[in-house]
Design an enzyme around this catalytic site. Structure first.
Site, PDB file in Angstrom:
ATOM      1  N   GLY A   1       8.626  20.109  48.113  1.00 27.34           N
ATOM      2  CA  GLY A   1       7.626  21.214  48.189  1.00 27.34           C
ATOM      3  C   GLY A   1       7.135  21.793  47.037  1.00 27.34           C
ATOM      4  O   GLY A   1       7.092  21.046  46.024  1.00 27.34           O
TER       5      GLY A   1
ATOM      6  N   HIS B   1      22.842  34.806  42.354  1.00 25.42           N
ATOM      7  CA  HIS B   1      21.326  34.597  42.262  1.00 25.42           C
ATOM      8  C   HIS B   1      20.774  35.549  43.106  1.00 25.42           C
ATOM      9  O   HIS B   1      21.059  35.674  44.539  1.00 25.42           O
ATOM     10  CB  HIS B   1      20.891  33.554  42.650  1.00 25.42           C
ATOM     11  CG  HIS B   1      19.492  33.421  42.203  1.00 25.42           C
ATOM     12  ND1 HIS B   1      18.825  33.970  41.001  1.00 25.42           N
ATOM     13  CD2 HIS B   1      18.245  33.071  42.868  1.00 25.42           C
ATOM     14  CE1 HIS B   1      17.389  33.825  41.151  1.00 25.42           C
ATOM     15  NE2 HIS B   1      17.342  32.977  42.425  1.00 25.42           N
TER      16      HIS B   1
ATOM     17  N   GLY C   1       9.883  21.375  44.281  1.00 19.62           N
ATOM     18  CA  GLY C   1      10.246  19.951  44.163  1.00 19.62           C
ATOM     19  C   GLY C   1       9.083  19.146  43.265  1.00 19.62           C
ATOM     20  O   GLY C   1       9.344  18.559  42.367  1.00 19.62           O
TER      21      GLY C   1
ATOM     22  N   ARG D   1      12.753  34.605  33.180  1.00 21.60           N
ATOM     23  CA  ARG D   1      11.858  35.733  33.436  1.00 21.60           C
ATOM     24  C   ARG D   1      12.135  37.070  32.421  1.00 21.60           C
ATOM     25  O   ARG D   1      11.461  37.664  32.134  1.00 21.60           O
ATOM     26  CB  ARG D   1      12.301  36.169  34.812  1.00 21.60           C
ATOM     27  CG  ARG D   1      11.840  35.200  35.790  1.00 21.60           C
ATOM     28  CD  ARG D   1      11.816  35.757  37.154  1.00 21.60           C
ATOM     29  NE  ARG D   1      11.281  34.942  38.105  1.00 21.60           N
ATOM     30  CZ  ARG D   1      11.794  34.357  39.515  1.00 21.60           C
ATOM     31  NH1 ARG D   1      13.055  34.644  39.714  1.00 21.60           N
ATOM     32  NH2 ARG D   1      11.012  33.596  40.123  1.00 21.60           N
TER      33      ARG D   1
ATOM     34  N   ARG E   1      12.898  32.125  54.074  1.00 21.78           N
ATOM     35  CA  ARG E   1      13.108  32.821  54.931  1.00 21.78           C
ATOM     36  C   ARG E   1      11.978  33.437  55.651  1.00 21.78           C
ATOM     37  O   ARG E   1      10.748  33.699  55.130  1.00 21.78           O
ATOM     38  CB  ARG E   1      13.865  33.937  54.476  1.00 21.78           C
ATOM     39  CG  ARG E   1      14.098  34.955  55.448  1.00 21.78           C
ATOM     40  CD  ARG E   1      15.390  35.791  54.820  1.00 21.78           C
ATOM     41  NE  ARG E   1      15.732  36.838  55.294  1.00 21.78           N
ATOM     42  CZ  ARG E   1      16.569  37.930  55.068  1.00 21.78           C
ATOM     43  NH1 ARG E   1      17.040  37.592  53.982  1.00 21.78           N
ATOM     44  NH2 ARG E   1      16.827  38.927  55.674  1.00 21.78           N
TER      45      ARG E   1
HETATM   46  N1  APR Z   1      15.458  16.681  53.619  1.00 19.44           N
HETATM   47  C1  APR Z   1      14.664  16.513  52.554  1.00 19.44           C
HETATM   48  N2  APR Z   1      13.685  17.481  52.380  1.00 19.44           N
HETATM   49  C2  APR Z   1      13.713  18.599  53.277  1.00 19.44           C
HETATM   50  C3  APR Z   1      14.829  18.885  54.085  1.00 19.44           C
HETATM   51  C4  APR Z   1      15.862  17.666  54.425  1.00 19.44           C
HETATM   52  N3  APR Z   1      16.639  17.839  55.232  1.00 19.44           N
HETATM   53  N4  APR Z   1      14.486  20.001  54.961  1.00 19.44           N
HETATM   54  C5  APR Z   1      13.363  20.497  54.508  1.00 19.44           C
HETATM   55  N5  APR Z   1      12.906  19.761  53.511  1.00 19.44           N
HETATM   56  C6  APR Z   1      11.844  19.925  52.528  1.00 19.44           C
HETATM   57  C7  APR Z   1      10.427  20.460  53.208  1.00 19.44           C
HETATM   58  O1  APR Z   1       9.845  19.616  54.251  1.00 19.44           O
HETATM   59  C8  APR Z   1       9.717  21.042  52.096  1.00 19.44           C
HETATM   60  O2  APR Z   1       8.828  20.228  51.649  1.00 19.44           O
HETATM   61  O3  APR Z   1      12.010  20.768  51.532  1.00 19.44           O
HETATM   62  C9  APR Z   1      10.817  21.211  51.068  1.00 19.44           C
HETATM   63  C10 APR Z   1      10.898  22.784  50.707  1.00 19.44           C
HETATM   64  O4  APR Z   1       9.727  23.083  50.037  1.00 19.44           O
HETATM   65  P1  APR Z   1       9.077  24.415  50.130  1.00 19.44           P
HETATM   66  O5  APR Z   1       9.112  24.917  51.478  1.00 19.44           O
HETATM   67  O6  APR Z   1       7.685  24.385  49.317  1.00 19.44           O
HETATM   68  O7  APR Z   1      10.224  25.501  49.528  1.00 19.44           O
HETATM   69  P2  APR Z   1      10.104  25.938  47.945  1.00 19.44           P
HETATM   70  O8  APR Z   1       9.212  26.768  47.607  1.00 19.44           O
HETATM   71  O9  APR Z   1       9.923  24.507  47.208  1.00 19.44           O
HETATM   72  O10 APR Z   1      11.641  26.215  47.910  1.00 19.44           O
HETATM   73  C11 APR Z   1      12.612  25.493  48.048  1.00 19.44           C
HETATM   74  O11 APR Z   1      14.207  26.704  46.923  1.00 19.44           O
HETATM   75  O12 APR Z   1      13.757  28.643  45.899  1.00 19.44           O
HETATM   76  C12 APR Z   1      14.256  27.907  46.918  1.00 19.44           C
HETATM   77  O13 APR Z   1      14.685  29.646  48.671  1.00 19.44           O
HETATM   78  C13 APR Z   1      13.754  28.554  48.284  1.00 19.44           C
HETATM   79  O14 APR Z   1      15.389  27.253  49.483  1.00 19.44           O
HETATM   80  C14 APR Z   1      14.112  27.220  48.944  1.00 19.44           C
HETATM   81  C15 APR Z   1      14.004  26.030  48.050  1.00 19.44           C
END
Ligand code: APR
Length: 314
Positions: free
Chosen positions: A12, A178, A15, A154, A85
């Site tokens: 996401g 955090h 990542g 930050r 969330r």
């Molecule tokens: N295995 C692999 N990937 C997964 C799984 C899983 N079981 N479950 C969810 N994902 C993937 C989602 O498909 C998505 O692509 O994790 C990714 C999360 O990306 P975003 O929704 O863009 O979230 P992001 O802003 O990257 O934040 C990720 O970091 O800051 C924290 O609270 C935030 O927990 C969240 C994490």
């Protein structure tokens, strides 16, 4: 000689940002893994990014996948997988969902990369790091979490802008979980070796500390989603400290076994990160006020860890 292999779980916003910064540094070969429904997205990000490498002048490979076999033999695994969330979702629901995700991810990581270091980002990150530690069975130096590098970045940004000096000249760290209860330590904050308390009025520093505490929320309010660039850069700074054995002093979420008076908890503290992972926790003296603030933060973290133990790890 082979390049280090870094797997980023969750392709996401965070990542993908992590992959961008790691690729720009030529830190190693990168695997971006997501769930099957998002496999093509992960492949697209990887292709887009690898097509930037001629311009970045790095020779790393970048692979998008939904298959853990592609992560096999990783030196370092970064876990960003999770759900944000959503409106109407309780805090407990978020914790259960993300803990379930981190648990299943960790099981696969252990299976394919039994010698890897694991850095966790998924929120609530203190307890999610605890889940990865317990599920992996890895030693504590190989499982740690990211929050302090980001919170400190930050804090350093706001201070540098206020002082109109280079961000590089501000050094600081934050303690605790955090979240809004984190404890930025003004006494240990320096600009070019000068305590910032000698350079800025107390009210200004208080305002900056408050903004740092709420830094995550400030981004969510603006973007409608959580931050990704600075978290990605923070993860890469920690990864680089390990893969280049830099022995950096960085705030990280570490397993505490008596340090600062806490046991069986993961929480943010100053640490040394190098080729053996999180090599040690640095204990600094705290005033009674600082210790009280840290206790409050630790209580919140301990509650969440207790919930995770009861509902996910049993
Ligand atoms: N295995 C692999 N990937 C997964 C799984 C899983 N079981 N479950 C969810 N994902 C993937 C989602 O498909 C998505 O692509 O994790 C990714 C999360 O990306 P975003 O929704 O863009 O979230 P992001 O802003 O990257 O934040 C990720 O970091 O800051 C924290 O609270 C935030 O927990 C969240 C994490």
């Amino acid at each position: 000689v082979r390049r280090p292999k870094i797997s980023v779980i969750g392709a996401g916003f965070t990542g993908a940002s992590t992959a961008v910064f790691a690729a720009a540094k030529g830190l190693g070969d990168i695997v971006l893994l997501d769930i099957p429904q998002r496999e093509n997205y992960a492949k697209g990000v990887a292709l887009d990014l690898v097509e930037s490498t001629p311009i970045l002048n790095t020779d790393v490979t970048i692979t998008g996948t939904a298959d853990y076999a592609d992560t096999a033999g990783s030196d370092l695994v970064i876990i960003t997988a999770g759900v944000p969330r959503k409106p109407g979702m309780s805090r407990e629901d978020l914790i259960s969902t993300n803990a379930g995700i981190v648990k299943s991810v960790t099981e696969q990581v252990v299976k394919y990369s039994p010698n890897a270091f694991i850095i966790v980002l998924t929120n609530p990150v203190d307890s999610m790091t605890y889940v990865a530690y317990r599920v992996s069975g890895f030693p504590k130096n190989r499982v740690f979490g990211q929050s302090g590098v980001l919170d400190t970045a930050r804090y350093r940004t706001f201070l540098a802008h206020e002082l109109r000096v280079s961000v590089s000249d501000i050094t600081a760290f934050v303690l605790g979980g955090h979240g809004d209860d984190m404890v930025p330590l003004v006494r240990y904050t320096y600009a070019g070796g000068i305590p910032v308390a000698k350079l800025l009025p107390k009210e200004t520093i208080d305002r900056i500390v408050e903004r740092t505490r709420k830094g995550g929320g400030e981004i969510v309010n603006l973007m409608g989603t959580s931050a990704g660039y600075a978290p990605g850069a923070s993860l890469v700074e920690m990864a680089e400290a390990v893969l280049k054995n830099r022995r950096r002093i960085l705030p990280a979420i570490a397993y505490l076994d008596g340090e600062y008076g806490y046991r069986d908890i993961y929480m943010g503290v100053p640490t040394i990160i190098g080729g053996d992972g999180l090599e040690s926790v640095i204990e600094v003296d705290l005033t009674p006020e600082e210790k009280a603030a840290l206790d409050k933060s630790a209580e919140g973290v301990a509650r969440t860890i207790a919930f995770v133990k009861e509902n996910v790890l049993k």
